[in-house]
Scaffold this motif. Structure first.
Motif, PDB file in Angstrom:
ATOM      1  N   LEU A  58       0.927  -1.242  -0.113  1.00 18.21           N
ATOM      2  CA  LEU A  58       0.146  -0.005   0.036  1.00 18.21           C
ATOM      3  C   LEU A  58       0.820   1.278  -0.056  1.00 18.21           C
ATOM      4  O   LEU A  58       0.501   1.953  -0.582  1.00 18.21           O
ATOM      5  N   ASP A  59       1.854   1.292   0.780  1.00 19.77           N
ATOM      6  CA  ASP A  59       2.750   2.443   0.868  1.00 19.77           C
ATOM      7  C   ASP A  59       3.504   2.501  -0.487  1.00 19.77           C
ATOM      8  O   ASP A  59       3.674   3.888  -0.952  1.00 19.77           O
ATOM      9  N   GLU A  60       3.925   1.493  -1.037  1.00 15.41           N
ATOM     10  CA  GLU A  60       4.437   1.638  -2.498  1.00 15.41           C
ATOM     11  C   GLU A  60       3.469   2.160  -3.505  1.00 15.41           C
ATOM     12  O   GLU A  60       3.838   2.945  -4.354  1.00 15.41           O
ATOM     13  N   ALA A  61       2.405   1.617  -3.712  1.00 15.99           N
ATOM     14  CA  ALA A  61       1.097   2.322  -4.331  1.00 15.99           C
ATOM     15  C   ALA A  61       0.972   3.741  -4.040  1.00 15.99           C
ATOM     16  O   ALA A  61       0.813   4.376  -4.989  1.00 15.99           O
ATOM     17  N   LEU A  62       0.733   4.055  -2.682  1.00 19.37           N
ATOM     18  CA  LEU A  62       0.867   5.431  -2.488  1.00 19.37           C
ATOM     19  C   LEU A  62       1.717   6.276  -2.981  1.00 19.37           C
ATOM     20  O   LEU A  62       1.461   7.462  -3.653  1.00 19.37           O
ATOM     21  N   ARG A  63       3.045   5.921  -2.918  1.00 15.67           N
ATOM     22  CA  ARG A  63       4.322   6.596  -3.461  1.00 15.67           C
ATOM     23  C   ARG A  63       4.141   6.836  -4.813  1.00 15.67           C
ATOM     24  O   ARG A  63       4.306   8.019  -5.523  1.00 15.67           O
ATOM     25  N   PHE A  64       3.729   5.797  -5.476  1.00 16.10           N
ATOM     26  CA  PHE A  64       3.963   5.672  -6.936  1.00 16.10           C
ATOM     27  C   PHE A  64       2.725   6.802  -7.481  1.00 16.10           C
ATOM     28  O   PHE A  64       2.896   7.692  -8.187  1.00 16.10           O
ATOM     29  N   PHE A  65       1.228   6.716  -6.882  1.00 14.72           N
ATOM     30  CA  PHE A  65       0.224   7.400  -7.427  1.00 14.72           C
ATOM     31  C   PHE A  65       0.149   8.543  -7.100  1.00 14.72           C
ATOM     32  O   PHE A  65      -0.498   9.584  -7.355  1.00 14.72           O
ATOM     33  N   ALA A  66       0.873   9.172  -6.055  1.00 13.57           N
ATOM     34  CA  ALA A  66       1.088  10.393  -5.372  1.00 13.57           C
ATOM     35  C   ALA A  66       2.322  11.270  -6.428  1.00 13.57           C
ATOM     36  O   ALA A  66       2.369  12.333  -6.350  1.00 13.57           O
ATOM     37  N   SER A  67       2.992  10.330  -7.017  1.00 17.03           N
ATOM     38  CA  SER A  67       4.115  11.087  -7.833  1.00 17.03           C
ATOM     39  C   SER A  67       3.558  11.495  -9.174  1.00 17.03           C
ATOM     40  O   SER A  67       2.510  11.383  -9.568  1.00 17.03           O
ATOM     41  N   ASP A  68       4.257  12.100 -10.050  1.00 20.90           N
ATOM     42  CA  ASP A  68       3.966  12.915 -11.192  1.00 20.90           C
ATOM     43  C   ASP A  68       3.757  11.649 -12.196  1.00 20.90           C
ATOM     44  O   ASP A  68       2.524  11.923 -12.816  1.00 20.90           O
ATOM     45  N   ALA A  69       4.428  10.713 -12.372  1.00 20.49           N
ATOM     46  CA  ALA A  69       4.128   9.658 -13.101  1.00 20.49           C
ATOM     47  C   ALA A  69       2.651   8.718 -13.005  1.00 20.49           C
ATOM     48  O   ALA A  69       2.001   8.505 -13.944  1.00 20.49           O
TER      49      ALA A  69
END
Length: 158
Positions: free
Chosen positions: A99-110
């Motif tokens: 969940l933390d990894e997904a949050l980091r990704f979807f909060a990123s520009d990409a």
């Protein structure tokens, strides 16, 4: 057998993830556009409604206008309920680290670009209209895996 409740931390992270991936306002508007497209197409395919429209021009649009507030109310509750279901599902199926990894990704520009692309690749009114046609032809009234694939590939637009 009932699955054990997800941890409060996992559920909170899953809800946060859904806020990024499925923003409530965008999902609600997409559902309303889909409802409108399906309703318009369904009315245009119904011979008795076509006759009524011929005899009383504008009656279909007036009926949809009258029904829209109820559709918004229903779809608001549907989107809210579906979001909670999805959050619970994610909280059960993903670890806190995932969940933390997904949050980091979807909060990123990409990640934001990926989500924006998914929303811009779909025309919910067309999807709704296509489903209405499918229902009139086959009795099946649901989006298919093929519909979802076309959205992801950017091929299901109006």
């Amino acid at each position: 057998m009932v699955a054990p409740a997800a941890s409060p931390q996992s559920l909170a992270k899953a809800r946060q993830l859904l806020t990024l991936v499925n923003p409530f306002a965008k999902v609600l508007e997409a559902n309303l556009a889909g409802w409108d497209g399906a309703a318009r197409k369904s009315l245009s395919l119904d011979p008795s409604t076509v006759k009524l429209e011929k005899d009383y021009p504008g009656i279909s649009a007036a009926a949809l206008d009258a029904a829209r507030p109820l559709a918004r109310k229903y779809l608001t509750e549907f989107v809210r309920t579906a979001a909670e279901y999805k959050a619970d599902l994610m909280a059960h199926r993903l670890t806190e680290a995932e969940l933390d990894e997904a949050l980091r990704f979807f909060a990123s520009d990409a990640g934001r670009k990926a989500i924006s692309g998914l929303f811009s690749n779909a025309d919910p009114a067309k999807i709704g209209a296509d489903i209405a046609v499918r229902r009139s032809q086959t009795g099946q009234a649901a989006a298919t895996a093929e519909d979802v694939r076309k959205i992801a590939e950017g091929r299901l637009r109006g």
